[in-house]
Design an enzyme around this catalytic site. Structure first.
Site, short mmCIF file in Angstrom:
data_model
loop_
_atom_site.label_atom_id
_atom_site.label_comp_id
_atom_site.label_asym_id
_atom_site.label_seq_id
_atom_site.Cartn_x
_atom_site.Cartn_y
_atom_site.Cartn_z
N GLY A 137 -15.65 2.24 -7.75
CA GLY A 137 -16.28 2.52 -9.04
C GLY A 137 -17.77 2.27 -8.99
CE1 TYR A 165 -3.27 -2.79 0.15
CE2 TYR A 165 -3.69 -2.31 2.45
CZ TYR A 165 -3.96 -3.05 1.33
OH TYR A 165 -4.93 -4.02 1.37
N GLY A 175 -18.36 -2.02 -1.12
CA GLY A 175 -18.41 -2.29 -2.56
C GLY A 175 -17.07 -2.05 -3.23
CG LEU A 200 -21.76 3.53 -0.75
CD1 LEU A 200 -20.55 4.45 -0.68
CD2 LEU A 200 -22.12 3.01 0.64
N1 LIG Z 1 -7.18 -8.66 0.68
C1 LIG Z 1 -7.38 -7.87 -0.35
O1 LIG Z 1 -7.15 -8.23 -1.50
C2 LIG Z 1 -7.92 -6.48 -0.13
C3 LIG Z 1 -8.44 -5.75 -1.21
C4 LIG Z 1 -8.95 -4.48 -0.98
C5 LIG Z 1 -8.95 -3.96 0.31
N2 LIG Z 1 -8.43 -4.69 1.36
C6 LIG Z 1 -8.50 -4.16 2.74
O2 LIG Z 1 -9.85 -3.89 3.05
C7 LIG Z 1 -9.98 -2.56 3.54
C8 LIG Z 1 -11.34 -2.00 3.16
O3 LIG Z 1 -11.52 -2.01 1.75
P1 LIG Z 1 -11.52 -0.69 0.87
O4 LIG Z 1 -10.86 0.43 1.61
O5 LIG Z 1 -10.99 -1.05 -0.47
O6 LIG Z 1 -13.05 -0.41 0.64
P2 LIG Z 1 -14.25 0.09 1.58
O7 LIG Z 1 -13.82 0.10 3.01
O8 LIG Z 1 -15.42 -0.72 1.19
O9 LIG Z 1 -14.51 1.56 1.05
C9 LIG Z 1 -13.57 2.57 1.14
C10 LIG Z 1 -14.08 3.72 0.30
O10 LIG Z 1 -15.32 4.17 0.82
C11 LIG Z 1 -15.23 5.53 1.23
N3 LIG Z 1 -15.84 5.66 2.56
C12 LIG Z 1 -15.43 5.09 3.70
N4 LIG Z 1 -16.25 5.44 4.72
C13 LIG Z 1 -17.18 6.26 4.18
C14 LIG Z 1 -18.28 6.96 4.72
N5 LIG Z 1 -18.58 6.88 6.02
N6 LIG Z 1 -19.05 7.72 3.88
C15 LIG Z 1 -18.75 7.80 2.57
N7 LIG Z 1 -17.70 7.16 1.99
C16 LIG Z 1 -16.92 6.40 2.80
C17 LIG Z 1 -13.76 5.87 1.30
O11 LIG Z 1 -13.55 7.21 0.94
P3 LIG Z 1 -13.00 8.28 2.04
O12 LIG Z 1 -11.54 8.03 2.16
O13 LIG Z 1 -13.34 9.59 1.43
O14 LIG Z 1 -13.74 8.03 3.31
C18 LIG Z 1 -13.16 4.90 0.28
O15 LIG Z 1 -13.19 5.47 -1.01
C19 LIG Z 1 -8.80 -1.82 2.91
O16 LIG Z 1 -8.46 -0.66 3.62
C20 LIG Z 1 -7.72 -2.88 2.96
O17 LIG Z 1 -7.10 -2.86 4.24
C21 LIG Z 1 -7.94 -5.94 1.14
#
Ligand SMILES: NC(=O)c1ccc[n+]([C@@H]2O[C@H](COP(=O)([O-])OP(=O)(O)OC[C@H]3O[C@@H](n4cnc5c(N)ncnc54)[C@H](OP(=O)(O)O)[C@@H]3O)[C@@H](O)[C@H]2O)c1
Length: 292
Positions: free
Chosen positions: A219, A65, A216, A226
């Protein structure tokens, strides 16, 4: 650790650790597209400190990351780490050009773990996930060799537990026949439940299931989730936000689900942690059937 005393959804075992169910995923702290440093470095540090202060004791990260940037931010914000803080990372993908590549061979996985320890300034990680590239590819001897590399790292004390990511139920069944698995991290959310069988298998075996992209995939899928009318309706009825209902739905679904939503802002962090206080009723459960 100073925190405000909220339960954050109760707790669940992560191998020998027990962590609160509302955690934090640090991927969003990298720059755009998970490249390089964040746009707002000070806010990134404040988000991490706010999470710890709020009682978050489970942080998900990866060396790739921001090519080490996110781990270095975690170190700057939180080192020396409090005893109860479980930092979980993953190996098997590369940051060479930001693309997720096929899992490396055993020695690359070992180097990946060591790189995490260096950038985090840690001597041990709570768990490390073996990140499988293609869950549809049946696990074979290569998977076994990769798993064995993580088992060796656990035996040598570099990691507390072995986890898996982006896997099928077949990977899980094959892995648990070889060693203890403490967590599984797969794509899963209210609109995308293709990993339901993996979740069920984890629940039956007492293994933590940690959905990535709980809001989700980036994209169109995330925008659709949402803005889903059913989510909005339930949110309005429960005096919560759609994001909180999407997260509360996961907490409500199974006791072994641990949340790691990602955000760059303290406002969203606070909103996401407060999802642990949202209680779904039967009507909400019935209404939350979203289009994927
Ligand atoms: N194992 C794997 O292959 C893999 C793949 C992907 C991710 N991950 C892990 O999973 C974690 C979570 O996944 P993710 O970060 O991809 O997706 P997510 O948590 O589903 O969504 C994050 C996105 O949503 C927005 N968001 C978050 N809280 C919000 C709120 N209260 N209101 C409106 N928008 C909001 C964030 O923007 P803002 O920054 O503007 O809040 C960001 O763009 C990652 O941080 C990572 O540690 C693992």
């Amino acid at each position: 650790m100073p925190w405000n005393g909220r339960e954050l959804g109760g707790s669940f075992a992560l191998g020998p650790w027990r962590v609160r169910r509302a955690g934090y995923g640090a991927m969003q702290l990298a720059g755009d597209g998970v490249f390089g440093p964040p746009r707002d470095r000070d806010e990134a540090l404040r988000v991490l400190r706010a999470a710890a202060t709020a009682g978050v004791d489970h942080i998900d990260t990866a060396q790739y990351y921001g090519a080490g940037t996110v781990n270095e931010l975690i170190r700057e914000a939180l080192h020396p780490y409090p005893d109860g803080l479980a930092i979980v990372s993953k190996v098997g993908a590369s940051d060479a050009r930001g693309a997720v590549l096929r899992p490396g061979e055993a020695d690359e996985l070992r180097h990946g773990i060591e790189d995490n320890l260096v950038t985090l300034g840690a001597t041990r990680l709570a768990a490390v996930n073996l990140r499988v590239m293609d869950p549809a590819e049946p696990p074979g001897s290569r998977f076994d060799a990769q798993l064995a590399a993580l088992v060796r790292a656990r035996e040598e004390g570099l990691i507390g537990g072995v986890g898996l990511s982006n896997i099928s139920r077949g990977h899980l069944v094959r892995a648990v026949a070889q060693t203890e698995i403490v967590c599984v991290q797969n794509l899963f959310n209210v609109a995308d439940q293709r990993s339901r069988d993996v979740l069920t298998e984890c629940e039956a075996r007492g293994i933590a299931f940690v959905p990535f992209c709980p809001l989700g995939m980036p994209g169109a899928a995330r925008r659709r989730l949402l803005t889903d009318p059913a989510l909005a309706e339930v949110a309005a009825r429960l005096s919560a936000t759609p994001v909180q209902v999407a997260l509360a739905w996961l907490l409500d679904l199974a006791p072994n689900i641990l949340l790691i939503p990602g955000t760059r802002t303290r406002a969203h962090l606070a909103e996401n942690l407060a999802a642990a206080d949202v209680r779904l009723d039967d009507a909400a459960r019935a209404d939350l059937v979203l289009q994927s």
